[in-house]
Design a protein around this motif. Structure first.
Motif, mmCIF file in Angstrom:
data_model
loop_
_atom_site.group_PDB
_atom_site.id
_atom_site.type_symbol
_atom_site.label_atom_id
_atom_site.label_comp_id
_atom_site.label_asym_id
_atom_site.label_seq_id
_atom_site.Cartn_x
_atom_site.Cartn_y
_atom_site.Cartn_z
ATOM 1 N N LYS A 228 50.954 27.827 10.724
ATOM 2 C CA LYS A 228 50.060 28.398 9.735
ATOM 3 C C LYS A 228 48.803 28.860 10.483
ATOM 4 O O LYS A 228 48.195 28.082 11.218
ATOM 5 C CB LYS A 228 49.727 27.352 8.653
ATOM 6 C CG LYS A 228 49.170 27.997 7.414
ATOM 7 C CD LYS A 228 49.621 27.326 6.107
ATOM 8 C CE LYS A 228 49.041 28.126 4.937
ATOM 9 N NZ LYS A 228 49.068 27.478 3.654
ATOM 10 N N TYR A 230 45.026 30.284 10.560
ATOM 11 C CA TYR A 230 43.804 30.354 9.758
ATOM 12 C C TYR A 230 42.742 31.197 10.453
ATOM 13 O O TYR A 230 42.583 31.144 11.662
ATOM 14 C CB TYR A 230 43.227 28.957 9.532
ATOM 15 C CG TYR A 230 44.072 28.100 8.635
ATOM 16 C CD1 TYR A 230 43.962 28.194 7.252
ATOM 17 C CD2 TYR A 230 44.986 27.199 9.170
ATOM 18 C CE1 TYR A 230 44.742 27.404 6.420
ATOM 19 C CE2 TYR A 230 45.766 26.398 8.346
ATOM 20 C CZ TYR A 230 45.628 26.512 6.963
ATOM 21 O OH TYR A 230 46.399 25.721 6.151
ATOM 22 N N GLU A 246 38.721 29.789 6.459
ATOM 23 C CA GLU A 246 39.733 29.898 5.420
ATOM 24 C C GLU A 246 40.272 28.537 5.007
ATOM 25 O O GLU A 246 40.497 27.679 5.861
ATOM 26 C CB GLU A 246 40.915 30.676 5.998
ATOM 27 C CG GLU A 246 41.122 32.003 5.393
ATOM 28 C CD GLU A 246 42.232 32.738 6.111
ATOM 29 O OE1 GLU A 246 42.404 33.901 5.771
ATOM 30 O OE2 GLU A 246 42.903 32.184 6.986
ATOM 31 N N CYS A 247 40.526 28.377 3.708
ATOM 32 C CA CYS A 247 41.162 27.146 3.238
ATOM 33 C C CYS A 247 42.663 27.380 3.156
ATOM 34 O O CYS A 247 43.146 28.426 3.539
ATOM 35 C CB CYS A 247 40.621 26.782 1.858
ATOM 36 S SG CYS A 247 41.026 28.030 0.621
ATOM 37 N N GLU A 248 43.409 26.393 2.623
ATOM 38 C CA GLU A 248 44.874 26.525 2.598
ATOM 39 C C GLU A 248 45.348 27.681 1.702
ATOM 40 O O GLU A 248 46.486 28.095 1.792
ATOM 41 C CB GLU A 248 45.533 25.201 2.198
ATOM 42 C CG GLU A 248 45.417 24.828 0.726
ATOM 43 C CD GLU A 248 44.232 23.898 0.441
ATOM 44 O OE1 GLU A 248 43.302 23.836 1.282
ATOM 45 O OE2 GLU A 248 44.240 23.250 -0.637
ATOM 46 N N CYS A 249 44.465 28.190 0.835
ATOM 47 C CA CYS A 249 44.850 29.316 -0.027
ATOM 48 C C CYS A 249 44.945 30.619 0.774
ATOM 49 O O CYS A 249 45.541 31.596 0.311
ATOM 50 C CB CYS A 249 43.858 29.492 -1.163
ATOM 51 S SG CYS A 249 43.645 28.003 -2.149
ATOM 52 N N GLN A 250 44.377 30.652 1.959
ATOM 53 C CA GLN A 250 44.379 31.841 2.831
ATOM 54 C C GLN A 250 43.998 33.092 2.049
ATOM 55 O O GLN A 250 44.628 34.135 2.144
ATOM 56 C CB GLN A 250 45.748 32.036 3.505
ATOM 57 C CG GLN A 250 46.062 30.942 4.522
ATOM 58 C CD GLN A 250 47.352 31.209 5.295
ATOM 59 O OE1 GLN A 250 48.296 31.757 4.740
ATOM 60 N NE2 GLN A 250 47.384 30.846 6.561
ATOM 61 N N ASN A 251 42.938 32.933 1.259
ATOM 62 C CA ASN A 251 42.531 34.026 0.380
ATOM 63 C C ASN A 251 41.018 34.209 0.512
ATOM 64 O O ASN A 251 40.276 34.036 -0.429
ATOM 65 C CB ASN A 251 42.948 33.664 -1.068
ATOM 66 C CG ASN A 251 42.540 34.722 -2.054
ATOM 67 O OD1 ASN A 251 42.443 35.897 -1.714
ATOM 68 N ND2 ASN A 251 42.278 34.303 -3.285
ATOM 69 N N CYS A 309 37.410 28.792 -5.986
ATOM 70 C CA CYS A 309 38.705 28.942 -5.319
ATOM 71 C C CYS A 309 39.687 27.899 -5.829
ATOM 72 O O CYS A 309 39.293 26.824 -6.298
ATOM 73 C CB CYS A 309 38.482 28.774 -3.822
ATOM 74 S SG CYS A 309 39.948 28.995 -2.824
ATOM 75 N N ALA A 310 40.977 28.202 -5.711
ATOM 76 C CA ALA A 310 42.008 27.258 -6.155
ATOM 77 C C ALA A 310 41.937 25.939 -5.396
ATOM 78 O O ALA A 310 42.414 24.910 -5.872
ATOM 79 C CB ALA A 310 43.385 27.898 -5.979
ATOM 80 N N CYS A 311 41.325 25.945 -4.225
ATOM 81 C CA CYS A 311 41.203 24.709 -3.436
ATOM 82 C C CYS A 311 40.134 23.792 -4.004
ATOM 83 O O CYS A 311 40.019 22.650 -3.584
ATOM 84 C CB CYS A 311 40.899 25.030 -1.978
ATOM 85 S SG CYS A 311 39.202 25.561 -1.679
ATOM 86 N N ARG A 317 33.554 33.094 -1.022
ATOM 87 C CA ARG A 317 34.543 33.514 -0.030
ATOM 88 C C ARG A 317 34.251 34.933 0.442
ATOM 89 O O ARG A 317 33.910 35.804 -0.362
ATOM 90 C CB ARG A 317 35.952 33.504 -0.628
ATOM 91 C CG ARG A 317 36.567 32.136 -0.761
ATOM 92 C CD ARG A 317 37.778 32.154 -1.660
ATOM 93 N NE ARG A 317 37.395 32.512 -3.015
ATOM 94 C CZ ARG A 317 38.010 33.425 -3.751
ATOM 95 N NH1 ARG A 317 39.058 34.066 -3.295
ATOM 96 N NH2 ARG A 317 37.574 33.706 -4.959
#
Ligand SMILES: [Zn+2]
Lengths: 431, 141
Positions: A228, A230, A246-251, A309-311, A317
């Protein structure tokens, strides 16, 4: 995973109050200790005591890279030399380098934001981390290093280059994380495949930054070695790597707004743009002691998004850097970013992401040549197939940019691989 | 009857061809037939050599982009109408030729032919009593 959940998920309101207070403190320190800023404020009739709310930021003047050069080496420092514990410098291609300084507290801030960044990517004390950024005057290596130690990872300070050694330690030590530039990561991925090491290594996370890269480049790296990848963002003038991550959402990458206030402006007029619009990223470093900067013009072009963010993080962001306002090539009146060419080449299976863009001017007309490597297994011994590939690339570039480029196919593995920042543009125009 | 041809992708850069032939010479590999297809910025070298597998390996080691392609080598009598007769048979059987090149041996001429299906081409040529060079023969020329 969170390193500092309380601040990373604090309410926008709390953050606003914290920023307002810290901005005011920074302006006072600038006014009292940096003649450059004191003169500027006096000239504009501004006193720090008038600025008590972060919403007033847009009324304050910008700081440019040229200001750092004009005050070389220590002119913008806000603390006496005995409080400075570290100096870094960026290599200036022309003229003097840009010098940045840190107090003990600045180094602690840097370590904190790097620890948040690495934790965001899921890195912890159960990881073995190979830091393949350059160590030295460049902020990449040491910046990532201190953050990685803070989260308790086992750090391998291998620095950049020496691919053979990188692969050997990756295999022998079982590195689970690699940090380097994305172009070097692409090269390492190819080398891992070429040496048939994929089954022998344990790599799972990549932390890549220090140069703009594309979503296609991410897929290329993620798919070829199954990690993965980042994006980490930073620049030495602001602190180094760790300005956003970047967080795990990669957005998009979360900016650590309790230390760095971002704005997006129109690079031509300086006016602040509404949320979501593309423009130049500007930073104010509200907690920096040694080298505080007010509305520093990064030249990086991107967007800002303030929705949660979803995280779970509330911190704003930033989108991908789509280019630098000074990287942008204007070819026959059209704005062209190297990253656009890169995305075309990565989408075509037949070409590698290694390329060079050459711009010339012939008879007052700009010409664009793209030299590109053909993937080994795709090249055939039939001229018409290769010529067809050239036309296909030409067509894809014309579709995206509206410009006809001449395409030159070069032998697989013949292009220079970059161990640091990639140099992919040669502009021969003398304007 | 299939002959292994080496195809090498070369940028039009000074000295690349010399380098290629040097690598072959250093490994004592003889070149029996050789042709260059010429584009504006790259060329394709096609050649038939003794010990093609070895040549493939050493060229790869020297970072050349090389592939092995199947071709047929047809022997035609060194006299007027020889090539015409052979090509007529090929076109009557609806086989299109991707490329071909020729070289003269002692009494005959040899034509190297690349088509979509080398096996099919060889079958047709043999059915029509045309003579083909075996790989063992050609590598020794
Ligand atoms: Zn997030």
């Amino acid at each position: 995973m969170f390193w500092n959940k309380e601040i990373e998920c604090s309410s926008r309101n709390e953050l606003h109050n914290l920023q307002s207070k810290r901005l005011h403190d920074m302006l006072l320190r600038m006014y009292n200790n940096v003649p450059f800023y004191r003169n500027k404020f006096t000239e504009l009739g501004i006193h720090p005591n008038d600025i008590t709310n972060v919403s007033q930021l847009s009324s304050l003047p910008f700081t440019y890279k040229q200001d750092l050069r004009d005050n070389y080496p220590f002119g913008l420092f806000a603390v006496p030399q005995h409080q400075v514990v570290r100096l870094h410098a960026s290599s200036g291609t022309t003229g003097k380098p840009t010098v940045v300084a840190y107090t003990q507290k600045d180094l602690e801030t840097w370590t904190e934001v790097m620890a948040r960044s690495l934790t965001m990517a899921g890195i912890s004390n159960s990881d073995i981390m190979q830091v393949a950024y350059g160590y030295g005057l460049f902020t990449g290596g040491l910046g990532v290093h201190y953050g990685a130690e803070k989260v308790g990872a086992s750090v391998i300070p291998i620095s950049g280059g020496n691919t053979k050694k990188q692969l050997q330690l990756m295999e022998d030590f079982g590195s689970t994380v690699i940090a380097c530039t994305p172009s070097y990561a692409a090269f390492l991925s190819e080398s891992i495949l070429a040496e048939k090491l994929l089954d022998k290594i344990k790599l799972k996370i990549g932390v890549f930054g220090a140069e703009p890269w594309t979503e296609e480049m991410r897929s290329f790296i993620q798919n070829s070695i199954g990690i993965k990848a980042y994006n980490i963002y930073g620049l030495s003038e602001i602190i180094g790597p760790g300005v956003s991550m970047e967080c795990e959402c990669q957005n998009g990458s979360h900016i650590f707004e309790d230390h760095f206030i971002p704005e997006i402006i129109n690079p031509d007029t300086g006016e602040v743009l509404p949320e979501g619009e593309l423009g130049e990223l500007v930073f104010t470093t509200i907690t920096k002691e040694a080298l505080p900067l007010l509305r520093y013009r990064t030249r990086d072009l991107t967007t800002l998004h303030y929705d949660t963010c979803a995280c779970g993080r509330t911190m704003v962001r930033m989108g991908r850097i789509i280019g630098r306002s000074d990287d942008m090539l204007i070819i026959r009146g059209v704005n062209v970013f190297p990253s656009q060419v890169e995305s075309v080449l990565i989408e075509l299976a037949e070409t590698t992401p290694h390329y060079t863009i050459i711009v010339n001017r012939e008879n007052n007309l700009d010409t664009l040549e793209i030299q590109v490597e053909v993937v080994e297994q795709y090249w055939t011994d039939e001229m018409k197939v290769l010529d067809g590939l050239k036309k296909k690339i030409q067509h894809a570039i014309a579709n995206l940019l509206g410009i006809n480029a001449s395409i030159k196919l070069v032998e697989p593995n013949s292009m220079q691989r970059f161990e640091g920042k990639a140099q992919r543009v040669i502009d021969n125009r003398k304007l | 009857m299939i002959v292994k041809q080496l195809s090498v992708f070369l940028e039009n850069k000074l000295g690349r061809l010399t380098e290629l032939t040097k690598v072959l010479a250093e490994h004592d590999i003889n070149i029996s037939a050789f042709s260059i297809a010429d584009g504006t910025d790259y060329g394709i070298i096609r050649c038939i050599v003794g010990r093609p597998e070895l040549a493939y390996t050493v060229l790869k080691e020297h970072k050349f982009s090389v592939t092995i392609t199947d071709v047929a080598c047809l022997i035609i009598p060194h006299k007027p109408g020889g090539l015409y007769h052979a090509l007529q048979i090929i076109s009557n059987n609806n086989i299109s030729i991707d490329y071909m090149y020729a070289f003269a041996a002692e009494h005959d001429a040899v034509v190297v032919i690349r088509t979509e299906s080398t096996q099919e081409l060889i079958q047709i040529l043999q059915d029509n009593k045309l003579e083909l060079l075996r790989s063992g023969d050609i590598y020794q020329i």
